[in-house]
Design a protein around this motif. Structure first.
Motif, PDB file in Angstrom:
ATOM      1  N   PRO A  43      -4.915   6.534  17.128  1.00 41.05           N
ATOM      2  CA  PRO A  43      -3.455   6.597  17.204  1.00 41.05           C
ATOM      3  C   PRO A  43      -2.946   5.907  18.465  1.00 41.05           C
ATOM      4  O   PRO A  43      -3.569   6.005  19.525  1.00 41.05           O
ATOM      5  CB  PRO A  43      -3.148   8.087  17.224  1.00 41.05           C
ATOM      6  CG  PRO A  43      -4.415   8.773  17.562  1.00 41.05           C
ATOM      7  CD  PRO A  43      -5.546   7.837  17.295  1.00 41.05           C
ATOM      8  N   LEU A  44      -1.847   5.204  18.327  1.00 39.91           N
ATOM      9  CA  LEU A  44      -1.268   4.479  19.451  1.00 39.91           C
ATOM     10  C   LEU A  44       0.236   4.685  19.423  1.00 39.91           C
ATOM     11  O   LEU A  44       0.915   4.203  18.517  1.00 39.91           O
ATOM     12  CB  LEU A  44      -1.612   2.987  19.362  1.00 39.91           C
ATOM     13  CG  LEU A  44      -0.986   2.065  20.405  1.00 39.91           C
ATOM     14  CD1 LEU A  44      -1.383   2.469  21.825  1.00 39.91           C
ATOM     15  CD2 LEU A  44      -1.376   0.627  20.115  1.00 39.91           C
ATOM     16  N   ALA A  67     -14.753   1.984   8.965  1.00 40.20           N
ATOM     17  CA  ALA A  67     -13.528   1.252   9.319  1.00 40.20           C
ATOM     18  C   ALA A  67     -12.904   1.849  10.577  1.00 40.20           C
ATOM     19  O   ALA A  67     -13.085   3.027  10.887  1.00 40.20           O
ATOM     20  CB  ALA A  67     -12.534   1.295   8.175  1.00 40.20           C
ATOM     21  N   ILE A  68     -12.156   1.014  11.281  1.00 40.59           N
ATOM     22  CA  ILE A  68     -11.358   1.441  12.432  1.00 40.59           C
ATOM     23  C   ILE A  68      -9.904   1.179  12.069  1.00 40.59           C
ATOM     24  O   ILE A  68      -9.562   0.083  11.621  1.00 40.59           O
ATOM     25  CB  ILE A  68     -11.734   0.655  13.706  1.00 40.59           C
ATOM     26  CG1 ILE A  68     -13.193   0.928  14.081  1.00 40.59           C
ATOM     27  CG2 ILE A  68     -10.792   1.015  14.858  1.00 40.59           C
ATOM     28  CD1 ILE A  68     -13.720   0.015  15.171  1.00 40.59           C
ATOM     29  N   LEU A  69      -9.069   2.184  12.255  1.00 36.19           N
ATOM     30  CA  LEU A  69      -7.659   2.069  11.890  1.00 36.19           C
ATOM     31  C   LEU A  69      -6.787   2.463  13.075  1.00 36.19           C
ATOM     32  O   LEU A  69      -6.783   3.617  13.502  1.00 36.19           O
ATOM     33  CB  LEU A  69      -7.363   2.951  10.672  1.00 36.19           C
ATOM     34  CG  LEU A  69      -5.973   2.894  10.083  1.00 36.19           C
ATOM     35  CD1 LEU A  69      -5.544   1.456   9.783  1.00 36.19           C
ATOM     36  CD2 LEU A  69      -5.923   3.732   8.809  1.00 36.19           C
ATOM     37  N   ASP A 114      -2.038  -0.202  11.247  1.00 40.67           N
ATOM     38  CA  ASP A 114      -0.906   0.206  10.417  1.00 40.67           C
ATOM     39  C   ASP A 114       0.277   0.353  11.361  1.00 40.67           C
ATOM     40  O   ASP A 114       0.306   1.271  12.189  1.00 40.67           O
ATOM     41  CB  ASP A 114      -1.213   1.517   9.702  1.00 40.67           C
ATOM     42  CG  ASP A 114      -0.079   1.988   8.805  1.00 40.67           C
ATOM     43  OD1 ASP A 114       0.973   1.313   8.731  1.00 40.67           O
ATOM     44  OD2 ASP A 114      -0.243   3.050   8.169  1.00 40.67           O
ATOM     45  N   LEU A 115       1.224  -0.568  11.273  1.00 39.74           N
ATOM     46  CA  LEU A 115       2.349  -0.621  12.209  1.00 39.74           C
ATOM     47  C   LEU A 115       3.554   0.116  11.640  1.00 39.74           C
ATOM     48  O   LEU A 115       4.070  -0.253  10.586  1.00 39.74           O
ATOM     49  CB  LEU A 115       2.705  -2.083  12.502  1.00 39.74           C
ATOM     50  CG  LEU A 115       1.537  -2.940  12.996  1.00 39.74           C
ATOM     51  CD1 LEU A 115       2.006  -4.356  13.294  1.00 39.74           C
ATOM     52  CD2 LEU A 115       0.867  -2.322  14.204  1.00 39.74           C
ATOM     53  N   MET A 163       2.101  -3.362   7.252  1.00 40.40           N
ATOM     54  CA  MET A 163       3.449  -2.928   7.610  1.00 40.40           C
ATOM     55  C   MET A 163       4.077  -2.366   6.336  1.00 40.40           C
ATOM     56  O   MET A 163       4.478  -3.125   5.455  1.00 40.40           O
ATOM     57  CB  MET A 163       4.284  -4.080   8.156  1.00 40.40           C
ATOM     58  CG  MET A 163       3.806  -4.602   9.489  1.00 40.40           C
ATOM     59  SD  MET A 163       5.001  -5.719  10.245  1.00 40.40           S
ATOM     60  CE  MET A 163       6.133  -4.518  10.987  1.00 40.40           C
ATOM     61  N   ALA A 164       4.103  -1.055   6.237  1.00 36.75           N
ATOM     62  CA  ALA A 164       4.648  -0.397   5.049  1.00 36.75           C
ATOM     63  C   ALA A 164       5.950   0.306   5.429  1.00 36.75           C
ATOM     64  O   ALA A 164       5.945   1.255   6.202  1.00 36.75           O
ATOM     65  CB  ALA A 164       3.638   0.604   4.482  1.00 36.75           C
ATOM     66  N   ASN A 165       7.040  -0.195   4.904  1.00 35.75           N
ATOM     67  CA  ASN A 165       8.365   0.377   5.160  1.00 35.75           C
ATOM     68  C   ASN A 165       8.701   0.429   6.638  1.00 35.75           C
ATOM     69  O   ASN A 165       9.309   1.376   7.109  1.00 35.75           O
ATOM     70  CB  ASN A 165       8.482   1.770   4.537  1.00 35.75           C
ATOM     71  CG  ASN A 165       8.365   1.737   3.040  1.00 35.75           C
ATOM     72  OD1 ASN A 165       8.783   0.777   2.410  1.00 35.75           O
ATOM     73  ND2 ASN A 165       7.779   2.771   2.460  1.00 35.75           N
ATOM     74  N   SER A 166       8.293  -0.592   7.374  1.00 40.21           N
ATOM     75  CA  SER A 166       8.612  -0.632   8.800  1.00 40.21           C
ATOM     76  C   SER A 166       9.310  -1.927   9.220  1.00 40.21           C
ATOM     77  O   SER A 166      10.129  -1.903  10.130  1.00 40.21           O
ATOM     78  CB  SER A 166       7.347  -0.422   9.642  1.00 40.21           C
ATOM     79  OG  SER A 166       6.342  -1.344   9.318  1.00 40.21           O
TER      80      SER A 166
END
Length: 178
Positions: A73-74, A43-45, A23-24, A92-95
């Protein structure tokens, strides 16, 4: 928008089952939580954002609401290359509306995906921005850009009215087979 709206916007583009996604521009996790719910246990997120405090908030939310999903987290700027590869999906949500020159970035991001992997975009359905959403991209423009960047089968998977810029949409594409 609320959590069920976020889930609805993603539902048609997220294959069920354990997978590794990024998730970017994750922020505090509104769409990360929706994605985790749809992916489910195992899942891995990878949640990528430049704001360390936002990532801490996201991690707290995820550990209490989706403990069966491994959150990584990254703290990074997704426009500058990422230490990720062989992903089953990118969200990519609102990014993307913060990026002026989208084509080189989307090409780089597509290279992080496995063959046949998903790319989901959540964006305002306009081409004129403002100070908070400087470079939005309408669905019709996204469809053309996605094809130019190696994505195929782009389809509109959801839309919600927005008081901010009329409508927010979600689109899913598939990385071309190698």
């Amino acid at each position: 928008m609320n959590h069920s709206d976020h889930v609805d916007l993603l539902r048609q583009g997220v294959p069920p089952g354990p997978a590794e996604w990024a998730d970017l521009g994750a922020g505090t996790g509104a769409f990360s939580l929706a994605l985790a719910e749809l992916l489910g246990p195992g899942a891995i997120l990878h949640c990528v954002d430049v704001d360390q405090e936002a990532l801490r908030t996201l991690q707290r939310k995820m550990s209490s609401r989706s403990p069966e999903v491994e959150v990584r987290p990254l703290r990074a700027d997704f426009t500058r290359g990422l230490p990720l590869s062989a992903l089953d999906g990118i969200l990519m949500a609102n990014s993307l509306h913060f990026v002026r020159n989208k084509t080189p970035l989307v090409r780089k991001l597509t290279a992080l995906l496995k063959s046949g992997a998903s790319f989901i975009l959540v964006e305002y359905n306009v081409d004129q921005g403002n100070e908070w959403v400087p470079y939005p991209i309408s669905y019709s423009r996204w469809e053309a850009l996605a094809a130019d960047c190696g994505l195929r089968s782009t389809r509109l998977i959801g839309a919600k009215p927005s008081r901010f810029l009329r409508e927010i949409y979600s689109a899913a594409s598939v990385n071309r087979d190698s």
